[in-house]
Design an enzyme around this catalytic site. Sequence first.
Site, PDB file in Angstrom:
ATOM      1  N   ARG A   1      19.263  12.148  14.220  1.00 30.74           N
ATOM      2  CA  ARG A   1      19.419  13.405  13.420  1.00 30.74           C
ATOM      3  C   ARG A   1      20.584  13.382  12.391  1.00 30.74           C
ATOM      4  O   ARG A   1      20.617  13.911  11.502  1.00 30.74           O
ATOM      5  CB  ARG A   1      19.770  14.611  14.565  1.00 30.74           C
TER       6      ARG A   1
ATOM      7  N   LYS B   1      -0.453  11.060   1.505  1.00 28.17           N
ATOM      8  CA  LYS B   1       0.618  10.563   0.533  1.00 28.17           C
ATOM      9  C   LYS B   1      -0.081  10.887  -0.923  1.00 28.17           C
ATOM     10  O   LYS B   1       0.977  11.180  -1.718  1.00 28.17           O
ATOM     11  CB  LYS B   1       0.620   8.928   0.596  1.00 28.17           C
TER      12      LYS B   1
ATOM     13  N   HIS C   1       0.795  -1.219   0.036  1.00 26.91           N
ATOM     14  CA  HIS C   1      -0.056   0.003  -0.093  1.00 26.91           C
ATOM     15  C   HIS C   1       0.887   1.272   0.077  1.00 26.91           C
ATOM     16  O   HIS C   1       1.728   1.504   0.866  1.00 26.91           O
ATOM     17  CB  HIS C   1      -0.946   0.057   1.231  1.00 26.91           C
TER      18      HIS C   1
ATOM     19  N   ASP D   1      -2.137   3.802  -4.495  1.00 25.54           N
ATOM     20  CA  ASP D   1      -2.800   2.909  -3.413  1.00 25.54           C
ATOM     21  C   ASP D   1      -2.277   1.343  -3.596  1.00 25.54           C
ATOM     22  O   ASP D   1      -1.694   0.854  -2.311  1.00 25.54           O
ATOM     23  CB  ASP D   1      -4.311   2.676  -3.878  1.00 25.54           C
TER      24      ASP D   1
END
Length: 318
Positions: A248, A162, A141, A180
């Site tokens: 980070r 998205k 997906h 999708d």
Amino acid sequence: MPSITVRKLYQDNCQKLNLAWVAGASGTDNRISNDEQRPTLALVGHINLIHPNRIQVFGVAEIDYLNRLPPEAGRQMLDQLFSLSMAAVIVANGEPVPSQLRQYCERYRVPLLASTQPSPYLMDVMRIYLARILAVSTTLHGVFLDVLEIGVLITGDSAMGKSELALELISRGHGLVADDAVELYRIGPETLEARCPDMLKDFLEVRGLGILNIRSVFGETAVRPKKALKLIIHLVKANDQVMQGLDRLNIQSETQNILGVKVRRVTIPVAAGRNLAVLVEAAVRNYILQLRGIDSTRDFIDRQTRMMREQDYAADSD
């Protein structure tokens, strides 16, 4: 396990390889597949009685060898050949089909095809075709895009944005592959190819706008039929826990295993005011630099280490 019938193989390659069906019509439903229990069983190749091919090819040398054999030796060779697990036989190079080979194919219900193409070219085409059609696959997906010529899969929970992000990237000149449902096929040891189900081709669903036909809205250049997967962009909702858990400096590259292939993955926190399209483009550009051996994070760490050593050296000198 993916498989294909000889009939389907013939239909898909008939024109390209100038194939003609000579004999063995009763074997049209013989199936070709990768046999994990017999890894030495190749898909296509010149006649091999030790490591047999699912499709045995007779080229100039093989036809000449069979024709030169005495009748009894020829029958013994064909008996051994047709005792193997074989889906079809192809006579290449426009060579005349020996009547004895035709009879064996009819008797053993093995399709016999003929082609005017040279056997090396025929086998190259067949190998590429079978590698794609028999590739192990899965469906994920997400939204798959071509961003700066790099195949990018955007994943994340539902309502993460998205499709809106994909629409923004498409408007910036990038291409849509699938929305999708993304079909991924392992077409090589380290290669995953993304395709779109036929039902969903060209379409992108955006909340509030409905289903958009990207080809009609943005033109032919806004869609791609397929693309190799190189990078995964995973969207997560930004909160204190997520932000604290992110590295980070990103010293160790995050990867995701799909069908046995490790794919580089970048996690991007989603928060109000963040320009995700710019961040995705930056992530792709950074990935391209890393492929060229340029690692910004490593350069920064090296510079910091060098400056600390210089400061320590200056302090010791004083």
